[in-house]
Design an enzyme around this catalytic site. Sequence first.
Site: not given
Length: 400
Positions: A7, A93, A182, A243, A386
């Site tokens: 990643n 990823r 996601h 956010r 993940e």
Amino acid sequence: MKILVVNAGSSSLKFTVFGMENGQHTMLAKGNIERIGLQRPNFIYQRAGADKEETQVEVKDHADALKALCAKLVDPAVGILHELAEITAIGHRVVHGGEKFTAPAVVTAEVKDSIRACAVLAPLHNPPNLVGIEACQQVFPGTPNVAVFDTAFHQTMPPSSYLYAIPRDLYEKHHIRKYGFHGTSHKYVYAATCEFLGLDPARARLITCHLGNGGSVAAVRGGKVLDTTMGMTPLAGLVMGTRSGDLDAGVVLYMIKNLGMSAEAVDALLNKKSGLAGLADGKSDMRDIISAAQHGDAHAQQAFDCFTHRLTAYIGAYFVVLQGADAVVLTGGIGENSSVVRAALIEPLGVLGCFLEQSANSVMGKAAVVSTPESTMKAVVMPTNEELMIAIEAQQVLVG
Ligand code: ADP
């Protein structure tokens, strides 16, 4: 086979190596090289069963970082490989696959061009993801690379979910639509929860909530996403660490027209200074929010209430979208660990037949049912993975 999962961020390279034999998956080593190209890069490495070690390394770019990783992996003292050729594939990823990628893809020149083309939709993420892929091509020549996209799982959404009600040209010419993110986590916890509860994955109806620093909810039926809270970018939906999540677009116009803010300033404000941090005087970490609220900090309490209210509202909406749900699934750092958030979130779900089992709710980082046996919609804690999902998808693409 052994699969390296990468990643790559702008100045970091997170990695995990999995052994994948006979349907079993074992994590062999994992870590992160941080501050690549900056002062004093840091290498965090952990072999399965051993303590984490942290060293300073001289790495000027991602290829250098990979070379440092390779040296570690074959180091007789702490490594896990005899030779690099034991790595049969590398899974990457990649944040944005646009409409082009509905599934993982073996990296070719054409796939790289498409990832580059999607960079306009994810300018902060796709370029470093591509740098990671190219560094692997350089350091592991001949080893297949597989790109696994955060957006791919959500590509099953119907147009009624993904279209914004703005002139159609903007979708047709500029690809402005909801994509969702996601996806790898939502897909993983959907499958893991079906297995855990003994549900048929072709028929199950789950509301999956990934609650980390970023957060999103997905309504998933029969393995297909019917709706999700993030949008064209990860800024939409839930109240997140920094956010804002959902916002009247008029607020953006107001900030530009009446407050004289530039597009860049609005971008930074909504992505980096909003969410929990915006409401609670800079605190973006849920542990800090909970602790401050418990000590009487009214701003932290309001931030907490906004977070759980928005989440509950989406769960209610998605219950209707799915026409009922077998379970609400909670994952990510907050979902997996915070009994306080879970209690506040599940409390109003009684109207949907979901009741908290107090004695089960103390669970941290482990799969568990946290609703009462009478609940018609269960609440489930399911740790996400993940990296493992990326390894499984890379393996499936290469060997079926
Ligand atoms: P990322 O999105 O960066 O991968 P994580 O999934 O690790 O983030 O989640 C980070 C969030 O999880 C932070 O808000 C952190 O406070 C929260 N978290 C972790 N452990 C707990 C806990 N025990 N109680 C409450 N929140 C927690």
